[in-house]
Design a protein around this motif. Sequence first.
Motif, PDB file in Angstrom:
ATOM      1  N   ASP A 170       0.828  -1.206   0.000  1.00  0.00           N
ATOM      2  CA  ASP A 170       0.000   0.000   0.000  1.00  0.00           C
ATOM      3  C   ASP A 170       0.867   1.262   0.000  1.00  0.00           C
ATOM      4  OD1 ASP A 170      -2.676   1.233   0.207  1.00  0.00           O
ATOM      5  OD2 ASP A 170      -1.937   1.932   2.132  1.00  0.00           O
ATOM      6  N   ILE A 171       1.909   1.289   0.820  1.00  0.00           N
ATOM      7  CA  ILE A 171       2.808   2.448   0.851  1.00  0.00           C
ATOM      8  C   ILE A 171       3.533   2.579  -0.485  1.00  0.00           C
ATOM      9  CG2 ILE A 171       4.831   3.469   1.972  1.00  0.00           C
ATOM     10  CD1 ILE A 171       4.001   2.058   4.544  1.00  0.00           C
ATOM     11  N   ALA A 172       3.997   1.450  -1.017  1.00  0.00           N
ATOM     12  CA  ALA A 172       4.686   1.474  -2.311  1.00  0.00           C
ATOM     13  C   ALA A 172       3.750   1.972  -3.406  1.00  0.00           C
ATOM     14  CB  ALA A 172       5.201   0.076  -2.653  1.00  0.00           C
ATOM     15  N   GLY A 173       2.488   1.598  -3.310  1.00  0.00           N
ATOM     16  CA  GLY A 173       1.507   2.052  -4.290  1.00  0.00           C
ATOM     17  C   GLY A 173       1.318   3.559  -4.233  1.00  0.00           C
ATOM     18  N   GLU A 174       1.307   4.120  -3.022  1.00  0.00           N
ATOM     19  CA  GLU A 174       1.182   5.575  -2.879  1.00  0.00           C
ATOM     20  C   GLU A 174       2.387   6.283  -3.493  1.00  0.00           C
ATOM     21  OE1 GLU A 174      -0.083   7.821   0.392  1.00  0.00           O
ATOM     22  OE2 GLU A 174      -1.290   6.219   1.293  1.00  0.00           O
ATOM     23  N   ILE A 175       3.572   5.733  -3.267  1.00  0.00           N
ATOM     24  CA  ILE A 175       4.789   6.343  -3.808  1.00  0.00           C
ATOM     25  C   ILE A 175       4.776   6.283  -5.328  1.00  0.00           C
ATOM     26  CG2 ILE A 175       7.301   6.123  -3.967  1.00  0.00           C
ATOM     27  CD1 ILE A 175       7.279   5.130  -1.057  1.00  0.00           C
ATOM     28  N   ALA A 176       4.413   5.132  -5.884  1.00  0.00           N
ATOM     29  CA  ALA A 176       4.376   4.969  -7.341  1.00  0.00           C
ATOM     30  C   ALA A 176       3.349   5.907  -7.974  1.00  0.00           C
ATOM     31  CB  ALA A 176       4.059   3.517  -7.694  1.00  0.00           C
ATOM     32  N   THR A 177       2.187   6.036  -7.332  1.00  0.00           N
ATOM     33  CA  THR A 177       1.148   6.941  -7.836  1.00  0.00           C
ATOM     34  C   THR A 177       1.634   8.376  -7.816  1.00  0.00           C
ATOM     35  OG1 THR A 177      -0.631   5.472  -7.097  1.00  0.00           O
ATOM     36  CG2 THR A 177      -1.209   7.775  -7.491  1.00  0.00           C
ATOM     37  N   PHE A 178       2.321   8.748  -6.745  1.00  0.00           N
ATOM     38  CA  PHE A 178       2.865  10.103  -6.642  1.00  0.00           C
ATOM     39  C   PHE A 178       3.871  10.368  -7.758  1.00  0.00           C
ATOM     40  CE2 PHE A 178       6.630  12.465  -5.232  1.00  0.00           C
ATOM     41  CZ  PHE A 178       6.088  13.734  -5.109  1.00  0.00           C
ATOM     42  N   ILE A 179       4.787   9.437  -7.980  1.00  0.00           N
ATOM     43  CA  ILE A 179       5.802   9.604  -9.020  1.00  0.00           C
ATOM     44  C   ILE A 179       5.159   9.700 -10.398  1.00  0.00           C
ATOM     45  CG2 ILE A 179       7.691   8.411 -10.222  1.00  0.00           C
ATOM     46  CD1 ILE A 179       8.715   7.519  -7.504  1.00  0.00           C
ATOM     47  N   ASP A 180       4.143   8.889 -10.631  1.00  0.00           N
ATOM     48  CA  ASP A 180       3.433   8.948 -11.912  1.00  0.00           C
ATOM     49  C   ASP A 180       2.792  10.324 -12.116  1.00  0.00           C
ATOM     50  OD1 ASP A 180       2.321   7.739 -14.348  1.00  0.00           O
ATOM     51  OD2 ASP A 180       0.407   7.920 -13.311  1.00  0.00           O
ATOM     52  N   LYS A 181       2.205  10.874 -11.061  1.00  0.00           N
ATOM     53  CA  LYS A 181       1.584  12.204 -11.158  1.00  0.00           C
ATOM     54  C   LYS A 181       2.632  13.283 -11.405  1.00  0.00           C
ATOM     55  CE  LYS A 181      -2.526  11.338  -8.333  1.00  0.00           C
ATOM     56  NZ  LYS A 181      -3.242  11.660  -7.069  1.00  0.00           N
ATOM     57  N   GLN A 182       3.801  13.131 -10.788  1.00  0.00           N
ATOM     58  CA  GLN A 182       4.877  14.099 -11.001  1.00  0.00           C
ATOM     59  C   GLN A 182       5.338  14.082 -12.457  1.00  0.00           C
ATOM     60  OE1 GLN A 182       4.533  16.013  -8.131  1.00  0.00           O
ATOM     61  NE2 GLN A 182       6.745  16.223  -8.169  1.00  0.00           N
ATOM     62  N   LEU A 183       5.456  12.883 -13.029  1.00  0.00           N
ATOM     63  CA  LEU A 183       5.850  12.775 -14.434  1.00  0.00           C
ATOM     64  C   LEU A 183       4.780  13.363 -15.339  1.00  0.00           C
ATOM     65  CD1 LEU A 183       7.392   9.180 -14.569  1.00  0.00           C
ATOM     66  CD2 LEU A 183       8.600  11.365 -14.594  1.00  0.00           C
TER      67      LEU A 183
END
Length: 230
Positions: free
Chosen positions: A97-110
């Motif tokens: 779940d934490i990894a998913g939040e980080i990945a989602t954040f990075i995707d939004k930044q890109l």
Amino acid sequence: MIKKTFFYFSVITLLTSCGSSQKEREVEEKENTEIQREYIVKDASSNFRPGWIEDPEVWARDKGKDIKMDRYFSYETEPKVSRNIACNIAKANVKADIAGEIATFIDKQLATSTQGNASVDENNPNMQPLREYVENTLAEKVQALIHGAAIVKTYWEKRDYKAELGAKRDFKAFTCAVLIRMNSKALAKAVDEAANYVAGKADDPETKATVRKALQDASKNFEMAKKGEI
């Protein structure tokens, strides 16, 4: 004459106030009736549904937790056939779940870095595969970067789903939620390592430069995003 005018004004004000209050109550009641559950909670681990399920950061701040030292996450399962299964799944999915939040954040930044600048994607065919990698694969890779995440609270519900309330069918099930605490420095390190990992996947200098620019100060921006500041 002044007294009479004041009397009329007072009556009008009172009527307007009452009408406004009544309208507010009607709107509030209408809003409450629109929140319709498709299940009835038959049993639970506490009398009230904890606020940390919906917003763990706000809960932690309201409880006086040191949110500079630790960050808080929550995860709740879908309905499962037993309480043990639901809670075991919740505990097993802490890192995911934490990894998913980080990945989602990075995707939004890109996505933000290329928004309004279509030429970045059009002129650089390597950008889209990289975005797809972030969306589909990064979360699994990031799990290995999550260290020190601890479960501090657990909450479960026994639910009676009803077709008459909107469920697809009548059935009984359990859900389980966990509150997770992770050291801020460890979390920041995981976010920055994930950002560097994505930049390292870029095959050419142009793409790498674009990614590094989009993900600079990743951990700082991630913390601000969790606070709702960006």
